[in-house]
Motif scaffolding. Structure first.
Motif, mmCIF file in Angstrom:
data_model
loop_
_atom_site.group_PDB
_atom_site.id
_atom_site.type_symbol
_atom_site.label_atom_id
_atom_site.label_comp_id
_atom_site.label_asym_id
_atom_site.label_seq_id
_atom_site.Cartn_x
_atom_site.Cartn_y
_atom_site.Cartn_z
ATOM 1 N N ARG A 588 48.719 44.379 48.667
ATOM 2 C CA ARG A 588 47.753 43.473 49.007
ATOM 3 C C ARG A 588 46.368 44.475 48.697
ATOM 4 N NH1 ARG A 588 48.016 40.883 54.261
ATOM 5 N NH2 ARG A 588 50.313 41.182 54.158
ATOM 6 N N GLY A 589 45.382 43.696 48.472
ATOM 7 C CA GLY A 589 43.864 44.321 48.223
ATOM 8 C C GLY A 589 43.311 43.820 47.255
ATOM 9 N N THR A 590 42.080 44.262 46.618
ATOM 10 C CA THR A 590 41.416 43.738 45.830
ATOM 11 C C THR A 590 42.035 44.169 44.529
ATOM 12 O OG1 THR A 590 39.931 45.645 45.432
ATOM 13 C CG2 THR A 590 39.185 43.995 47.164
ATOM 14 N N HIS A 591 41.570 43.740 43.374
ATOM 15 C CA HIS A 591 42.215 44.049 41.986
ATOM 16 C C HIS A 591 42.030 45.327 41.759
ATOM 17 C CE1 HIS A 591 42.832 43.698 37.635
ATOM 18 N NE2 HIS A 591 41.790 44.407 37.613
ATOM 19 N N HIS A 592 40.549 45.967 41.920
ATOM 20 C CA HIS A 592 40.612 47.295 41.874
ATOM 21 C C HIS A 592 41.177 48.473 42.625
ATOM 22 C CE1 HIS A 592 37.408 46.667 39.035
ATOM 23 N NE2 HIS A 592 36.667 45.813 39.803
ATOM 24 N N GLU A 593 41.605 47.888 43.803
ATOM 25 C CA GLU A 593 42.257 48.649 44.899
ATOM 26 C C GLU A 593 43.675 48.677 44.443
ATOM 27 O OE1 GLU A 593 39.761 47.678 49.321
ATOM 28 O OE2 GLU A 593 41.545 46.572 48.532
ATOM 29 N N LEU A 594 44.338 47.638 43.835
ATOM 30 C CA LEU A 594 45.617 47.452 43.393
ATOM 31 C C LEU A 594 45.820 48.243 42.013
ATOM 32 C CD1 LEU A 594 46.528 43.816 44.308
ATOM 33 C CD2 LEU A 594 47.154 45.772 45.407
ATOM 34 N N LEU A 595 44.974 48.238 41.287
ATOM 35 C CA LEU A 595 44.932 49.052 40.097
ATOM 36 C C LEU A 595 45.095 50.732 40.634
ATOM 37 C CD1 LEU A 595 42.614 47.228 37.470
ATOM 38 C CD2 LEU A 595 45.176 47.363 37.587
ATOM 39 N N ALA A 596 44.419 50.936 41.398
ATOM 40 C CA ALA A 596 44.109 52.294 41.930
ATOM 41 C C ALA A 596 45.565 52.548 42.409
ATOM 42 C CB ALA A 596 43.205 52.706 42.918
ATOM 43 N N LEU A 597 46.078 51.835 43.338
ATOM 44 C CA LEU A 597 47.703 52.002 44.103
ATOM 45 C C LEU A 597 48.440 52.206 42.947
ATOM 46 C CD1 LEU A 597 48.774 52.029 46.570
ATOM 47 C CD2 LEU A 597 49.332 49.582 46.311
ATOM 48 N N ASN A 598 48.498 51.786 41.777
ATOM 49 C CA ASN A 598 49.311 52.070 40.511
ATOM 50 C C ASN A 598 50.450 51.775 40.720
ATOM 51 O OD1 ASN A 598 49.783 52.970 37.828
ATOM 52 N ND2 ASN A 598 50.350 54.945 38.423
ATOM 53 N N GLY A 599 50.880 50.587 41.572
ATOM 54 C CA GLY A 599 52.024 49.892 41.911
ATOM 55 C C GLY A 599 52.766 49.039 41.010
ATOM 56 N N ARG A 600 53.345 48.135 41.368
ATOM 57 C CA ARG A 600 53.741 47.227 40.689
ATOM 58 C C ARG A 600 52.655 46.112 40.099
ATOM 59 N NH1 ARG A 600 57.612 45.330 37.256
ATOM 60 N NH2 ARG A 600 58.203 43.309 37.477
ATOM 61 N N TYR A 601 51.799 45.807 40.845
ATOM 62 C CA TYR A 601 50.820 45.121 40.418
ATOM 63 C C TYR A 601 50.255 45.557 39.163
ATOM 64 C CZ TYR A 601 46.086 42.658 40.027
ATOM 65 O OH TYR A 601 44.781 41.939 39.646
ATOM 66 N N ALA A 602 49.726 46.987 39.415
ATOM 67 C CA ALA A 602 49.035 47.648 38.159
ATOM 68 C C ALA A 602 50.027 47.609 37.012
ATOM 69 C CB ALA A 602 48.991 48.739 38.401
ATOM 70 N N ASP A 603 51.408 47.609 37.096
ATOM 71 C CA ASP A 603 52.317 47.578 36.070
ATOM 72 C C ASP A 603 52.325 46.247 35.292
ATOM 73 O OD1 ASP A 603 53.017 50.330 36.637
ATOM 74 O OD2 ASP A 603 54.811 49.447 37.816
ATOM 75 N N LEU A 604 52.131 45.126 36.188
ATOM 76 C CA LEU A 604 52.282 43.810 35.675
ATOM 77 C C LEU A 604 51.017 43.570 34.826
ATOM 78 C CD1 LEU A 604 53.853 41.961 38.578
ATOM 79 C CD2 LEU A 604 54.916 42.420 36.172
ATOM 80 N N PHE A 605 49.647 44.011 35.398
ATOM 81 C CA PHE A 605 48.494 43.745 34.771
ATOM 82 C C PHE A 605 48.329 44.493 33.553
ATOM 83 C CE2 PHE A 605 44.269 45.481 33.936
ATOM 84 C CZ PHE A 605 43.605 43.970 33.880
ATOM 85 N N HIS A 606 48.897 45.843 33.352
ATOM 86 C CA HIS A 606 48.748 46.592 32.244
ATOM 87 C C HIS A 606 49.806 45.969 31.144
ATOM 88 C CE1 HIS A 606 45.997 49.352 33.692
ATOM 89 N NE2 HIS A 606 46.865 50.000 34.510
ATOM 90 N N LEU A 607 50.750 45.426 31.481
ATOM 91 C CA LEU A 607 51.721 44.630 30.560
ATOM 92 C C LEU A 607 51.119 43.508 30.172
ATOM 93 C CD1 LEU A 607 54.558 44.906 29.420
ATOM 94 C CD2 LEU A 607 55.455 43.494 31.547
ATOM 95 N N GLN A 608 50.504 42.854 30.870
ATOM 96 C CA GLN A 608 49.990 41.706 30.476
ATOM 97 C C GLN A 608 48.759 41.944 29.343
ATOM 98 O OE1 GLN A 608 47.821 38.120 32.573
ATOM 99 N NE2 GLN A 608 50.051 38.021 32.905
ATOM 100 N N ALA A 609 47.886 42.832 29.952
ATOM 101 C CA ALA A 609 46.688 43.195 29.227
ATOM 102 C C ALA A 609 47.053 43.898 27.706
ATOM 103 C CB ALA A 609 45.840 44.225 29.649
ATOM 104 N N LYS A 610 48.302 44.529 27.564
ATOM 105 C CA LYS A 610 48.776 45.071 26.318
ATOM 106 C C LYS A 610 49.310 43.855 25.456
ATOM 107 C CE LYS A 610 52.336 48.145 24.519
ATOM 108 N NZ LYS A 610 53.545 49.018 24.888
ATOM 109 N N GLY A 611 49.721 42.638 26.054
ATOM 110 C CA GLY A 611 50.128 41.622 25.205
ATOM 111 C C GLY A 611 48.986 40.898 24.737
ATOM 112 N N TYR A 612 47.811 41.027 25.567
ATOM 113 C CA TYR A 612 46.395 40.454 24.751
ATOM 114 C C TYR A 612 46.196 41.294 23.563
ATOM 115 C CZ TYR A 612 46.349 36.868 28.589
ATOM 116 O OH TYR A 612 46.465 35.762 29.435
ATOM 117 N N GLN A 613 46.255 42.495 23.883
ATOM 118 C CA GLN A 613 45.478 43.378 23.033
ATOM 119 C C GLN A 613 46.358 43.310 21.299
ATOM 120 O OE1 GLN A 613 45.979 47.158 24.447
ATOM 121 N NE2 GLN A 613 44.199 46.970 26.078
#
Length: 615
Positions: A588-613
């Protein structure tokens, strides 16, 4: 499915037979409260129709005897007084007219009562449905009860009352016939009853067998109804055709029919076979009595007119007794089916306790305290130890895989379910202490599987606030807030356009347009300070989604917003993001806090962002 029911061996038949008649009184009360005037009419005409046949039989005797006497007078005196014969003929004609009028009156009143009672029972079923919990609707056994109640209950109460009045009518007729027949011989009355008894017992037994078969195969019947719906509804026929499912589902539909037909055929053959064999006893009894009366006439013990009357009385008396016993058997069967209705209507309902309309701490907003929940019949918890807090003016995004428990959390918040443990508070007060109407007035929800009502566009929006269902000014305001107004104005009749294909002139919308309708529906609830959006833009493209949420943020600054979405571009601006996995909060946290945590949320975010790229 369990094995088919075993046919009744008769051991406990009488106990079951008399025990089910407890529903007769309730059925009569139901008919009485539906229309007292028609019920009174049925009673009076039943009395008339019960007495008049015996009067007609007696007049028949007088006519024949007067004819015999007139013939004797003519041979003796060479002249005849026709008036006594004609008088009796006119009297019998009047009685026959009255019998016909009574029968027509009974038929007319039964038809009117059938329509009123069918509507009344259906209303009772639907009113009961509004009091039941979501868990009950998701229970297959409960659905079987609902199916059984809806299939038979709308016609059975009137059928039972008609048979009750028919029984009274036949009882009156039998008493009248017995008064005439006892003058011939009391034994004739006993013969009438004994001859009709075997058929009655067989009919009552097979009625019980038919009912047990009906209850046992409710799931099969429901599956057949479902397949019929899938094969003939516009919202499913596309996939049926595309995937070539038509033959497969139609064959399954046929197989269920043949299975049910085989069971019906077996029962029908047994029922009618025994009915024919035992019915021969009644036929033999009638012709035995026929011979008895003829012999008595030939021996000069009774007159020709009396012979005619006794034959008519015996035949009509036999029919009345047979009809009475058949009515009792039918009442037994109707009571069995009425048990389905009352079993459904008496389904226990959880009490919606709570009368509070405000909480002690409005600044606390929504609070989950160690909430867990397990669906009925499931062993695996859908939610475990969920704790979170959403303050007024804040937004909360729920993310996670399908089946992780996000929508379940919303169902608990709206009190569609009760937590298995823990508690949920609003403004510092347990949800169970809130008045349910007031609680739901504060919540505007768009579920992922929102309803596409086959109604006018405006009524689809108005469904969001029943108090303003027909308020056209509110329709337009909500349509503008939900960004549906531009395309609505392009429709044939604007907000008065019929949606869907079920009714003439209906127009279908795209998935994205339907979601804007649903979003506007949520804005109809202007008093709601809690907005819940469960995948509200799943059918929209990325550009439309971005426009929607920018607009949405501008108009929800003073509300608590809960957003469920798989698109991280949607949830990234939420004040708080909660990642749920297997029913537990894992991050749990804000978007930036969860990205900094580099956990499951960050993995899913980067995976989806890569798909858009890659796009």
């Amino acid at each position: 499915m369990s094995a088919p029911p075993q046919w009744d061996d008769g051991k406990h038949f009488l106990h079951r037979f008399f025990s089910v008649f407890r529903y007769s009184r309730r059925a009569i009360e139901l008919v009485w409260t539906t229309s007292r005037s028609l019920t009174w009419g049925l009673g009076l005409l039943t009395l008339l129709a019960g007495v008049l046949p015996a009067v007609a039989a007696y007049l028949g005797q007088l006519i024949v005897d007067s004819v015999v006497q007139a013939m004797a007078d003519y041979q003796t005196h060479g002249q005849v007084d026709y008036w006594p014969m004609l008088r009796f003929v006119l009297m019998e004609c009047l009685v026959i007219v009255l019998i016909s009028a009574a029968q027509r009156g009974l038929s007319a009143q039964q038809s009117l009562l059938r329509a009123l009672l069918g509507q009344r029972v259906n209303e009772m079923i639907l009113e009961k449905a509004q009091t039941l919990s979501l868990a009950q609707f998701e229970d297959s056994e409960f659905y079987d009860k609902l199916t059984r109640a809806r299939r038979e209950a709308s016609v059975r109460p009137l059928a039972l009352v008609n048979k009750t009045f028919g029984l009274i009518q036949n009882a009156i007729s039998m008493l009248s016939f017995a008064f005439l027949l006892v003058q011939f011989s009391p034994w004739a009355i006993l013969v009438l009853f004994l001859a009709a008894l075997p058929v009655f017992i067989a009919e009552a037994k097979f009625s019980g067998d038919a009912f047990r078969l009906f209850r046992w195969r409710s799931p099969d019947t429901r599956m057949q109804m479902y397949l019929e719906t899938v094969l003939a509804r516009e919202d499913s026929i596309k996939e049926v055709k595309l995937f070539g499912l038509g033959k497969l589902f139609l064959q399954r539909y046929k197989d269920i029919f043949h299975k049910l037909y085989a069971e019906d055929r077996r029962l029908t053959l047994r029922r009618d076979g025994w009915g024919f064999a035992l019915g021969l006893l009644g036929t033999l009894a009638f012709y035995g009595a026929y011979a008895w009366i003829v012999i008595e006439t030939v021996q000069g013990l009774i007159t020709l007119g009396q012979m005619t009357m006794y034959l008519m009385v015996f035949k009509q008396g036999q029919a009345a007794i047979s009809a009475s016993l058949t009515a009792i058997s039918g009442m037994y069967e109707d009571n069995l089916y009425l048990s389905n209705l009352y079993e459904y209507l008496e389904q226990p309902v959880a009490s919606d306790a709570g009368e509070a309309t405000e909480g002690p701490d409005p600044s606390d907003g929504i609070r989950f305290e160690q909430v867990s929940f397990t669906y009925p019949g499931s062993q695996r918890p859908a939610l475990q130890d969920i704790s979170l807090n959403l303050k007024p003016g804040q937004s909360l995004a729920l993310v996670g895989e399908n089946g992780s428990g996000k929508t379940t959390l919303i169902k608990l918040l709206t009190r569609l379910y009760q937590p298995s443990s823990g508690r949920i508070l609003l403004d510092g007060l347990d949800l169970n202490e809130w008045d349910p109407v007031r609680l739901r007035q504060r919540v505007g929800v768009i579920f992922q599987d929102f309803v596409r009502y086959q109604l006018l566009v405006g009524e689809n929006l108005g469904a969001g606030d029943v108090e303003a269902f027909s308020d056209e000014a509110r329709w337009q305001e909500a349509g503008e807030l939900g960004l549906a107004d531009p395309f609505i104005r392009e429709l044939n009749k604007g907000y008065h356009t019929q949606l869907g294909r079920w009714f003439k002139g209906g127009q279908e919308l795209s998935g994205g347009q339907w979601q804007k309708i649903a979003l506007s529906r949520a804005f109809m609830r202007s008093a709601a300070d809690i907005l819940v959006l469960d995948e509200p833009t799943a059918a929209m493209d990325a550009e439309a989604e971005a426009t929607i949420f920018e607009h949405f943020r501008q108009h929800t600054t003073q509300r608590m917003v809960i957003l469920i979405s798989h698109r991280f571009s949607t949830v990234r601006n939420a004040d708080q993001i909660v990642l749920i996995n297997a029913g537990r909060v894992v991050e749990r946290g804000t978007h930036h806090e969860l990205l900094a945590l580099n956990g499951r949320y960050a993995d899913l975010f980067h995976l989806q962002a890569k798909g858009y790229q890659l796009d």
